[in-house]
Motif scaffolding. Structure first.
Motif, short mmCIF file in Angstrom:
data_model
loop_
_atom_site.label_atom_id
_atom_site.label_comp_id
_atom_site.label_asym_id
_atom_site.label_seq_id
_atom_site.Cartn_x
_atom_site.Cartn_y
_atom_site.Cartn_z
N SER A 40 0.85 -1.21 0.00
CA SER A 40 0.00 0.00 0.00
C SER A 40 0.88 1.26 0.00
CB SER A 40 -0.98 -0.01 1.18
OG SER A 40 -0.27 0.03 2.40
N ILE A 41 2.06 1.17 0.60
CA ILE A 41 3.00 2.30 0.58
C ILE A 41 3.60 2.43 -0.83
CG2 ILE A 41 5.30 3.02 1.42
CD1 ILE A 41 3.18 3.57 3.47
N TYR A 42 4.00 1.30 -1.41
CA TYR A 42 4.58 1.34 -2.76
C TYR A 42 3.55 1.89 -3.77
CZ TYR A 42 8.15 -1.73 -0.70
OH TYR A 42 9.13 -2.26 0.11
N VAL B 101 8.41 9.78 6.97
CA VAL B 101 7.34 8.86 7.41
C VAL B 101 6.94 9.26 8.83
CG1 VAL B 101 6.65 6.46 7.75
CG2 VAL B 101 8.33 7.02 5.97
N THR B 102 5.68 9.58 9.01
CA THR B 102 5.20 10.10 10.29
C THR B 102 5.15 8.99 11.35
OG1 THR B 102 2.93 9.71 9.60
CG2 THR B 102 3.80 11.93 9.27
N ALA C 77 10.30 0.38 10.16
CA ALA C 77 10.36 -0.67 9.12
C ALA C 77 10.00 -0.10 7.75
CB ALA C 77 9.42 -1.81 9.50
N ILE C 78 9.02 0.81 7.72
CA ILE C 78 8.61 1.40 6.43
C ILE C 78 9.79 2.20 5.84
CG2 ILE C 78 7.10 3.12 5.33
CD1 ILE C 78 4.93 2.19 7.38
N CYS C 79 10.48 2.95 6.70
CA CYS C 79 11.63 3.74 6.21
C CYS C 79 12.68 2.81 5.59
CB CYS C 79 12.26 4.53 7.36
SG CYS C 79 11.28 5.96 7.81
#
Ligand code: FAD
Length: 318
Positions: free
Chosen positions: A31-33, A49-50, A79-81
């Motif tokens: 969903s981020i990609y 990334v908040t 993890a997202i970063c």
């Protein structure tokens, strides 16, 4: 690479950057990609990334009584970063907040970032959780963003919480902090707010990212006042387009910012929701071009996870 290095290497050219939110719990990294794929075409220098605080929710038990639970609805910032760096080879800036964390938990999160070779952080206090009238610091945590800045600055000199550690490796974080051209809502006035801002820089912050604003004269006046007060770090303007009529009232309430009468008139003259969106985007494009012309180091867009709107702006500005 550090945000400040990106700015220095750009040599006066205005950079493009975005801020995204972690997805709601249960969603995948895809969903981020999906949000970032179209945005990457415009080559953001870095992606923020908040971080989102825990919230209290009530669940009904079998006996009919309500039970209070604490939960994070948008976990995963670190993890997202790391996933974004691996997937796109672009720098990321995780937001780290004081609220809800002890100093040790913060140190552990910073150690994770250091191991992952993430060398940027945006350090913030965070807001009060919905059930609290005012911000309450964690009993073993920080009260203000400056205390968090000091903790990271200490780690950058090899000073961890346990001062008896031997053979420590200093971290190398580039520290950004928040700034408010229209004043932080709790500050008694702008000058007092900016004195605290200056103390965050003296403690180790290297650049500022502003709260959103819709009137560039507020940003220009703020930059001038920063210069007068001896604040000489890069000041990155944060921008968000208005895309619904409702935001004319919801954004000032949530972010304590003013909306210029001309923008209100232009939005109110729109006949359809699509026209409102286009008008809001157009205003943001005009704001961006003027800021670029004035030499803003970077334009930072609050995407609110909406790639289409961010791309419609970027294609006209960059
Ligand atoms: P601080 O710098 O601590 O300031 C808070 C208030 O205290 C101000 O009124 C200031 O004048 C005053 N003050 C500061 N230091 C002192 C002191 N030593 N003594 C007395 N008064 C002092 N929130 C999130 O939860 N997650 C995010 O990811 C997030 N990202 C953000 C990104 C940006 C660019 C911005 C502008 C805001 C973001 N926020 C985020 C919101 C932010 O957490 C809130 O605005 C919060 O209320 C203030 O954070 P701060 O870091 O500016 O606080």
């Amino acid at each position: 690479m550090k945000v400040t290095e990106h700015i220095a290497r750009a040599n006066g050219k205005t950079l493009f950057s975005v801020e995204i939110l972690p997805p709601l719990k249960g969603k995948s990294i895809q969903s981020i990609y999906n949000i970032l794929d179209p945005i990457m075409e415009f080559k953001p220098a870095f992606i923020d990334v908040t971080y989102h605080r825990e919230e209290y929710v009530y669940k009904k038990r079998e006996n009919g009584l309500l039970e209070k639970f604490s939960m994070r609805k948008r976990p995963g910032t670190v993890a997202i970063c790391s996933a974004i760096i691996n997937h796109y080879n672009v720098d990321t800036v995780p937001h780290i907040i004081c609220g809800g964390f002890s100093r040790e938990e913060t140190e552990n999160a910073l150690i994770d970032l250091h191991f992952l070779n993430i060398d940027n952080v945006l350090l913030l206090r965070g807001d009060a959780i919905k059930s609290e009238p005012v911000f309450e610091a964690h009993p073993l945590g920080h009260r203000y963003a400056i205390d968090l800045v000091k903790q990271v600055a200490n780690m950058n000199t090899g000073k961890y919480l346990d001062e008896e550690l031997q053979d420590v490796t200093p971290t190398n974080f580039c520290i950004g902090v928040a700034a408010y051209p229209e004043k932080h809502f709790e500050a008694p006035n702008l000058t007092t707010d900016m004195r605290w801002l200056k103390s965050k820089i003296e403690a180790g912050a290297e650049y500022l990212v502003t709260q959103m604003f819709f009137d560039n004269s507020k940003y220009f006046a703020f930059v001038e006042k920063c210069k007068e007060m001896g604040i000489n770090v890069p000041i990155i303007p944060g921008l968000k387009p208005i895309t619904t009529r409702k935001q004319l009232t919801s954004l000032p309430k949530a972010f304590h910012v003013d909306i210029p009468q001309e923008l209100i008139d232009r939005i109110e003259a729109c006949k359809t929701d699509a026209d409102v969106k286009s008008e809001g985007i157009q205003w943001c494009v005009e704001q961006s071009k003027e800021l670029m012309k004035a030499g803003a180091p970077c334009l930072h867009y609050y995407t609110m996870s909406n790639a289409e709107i961010t791309c419609r702006i970027a294609e006209k500005v960059f």
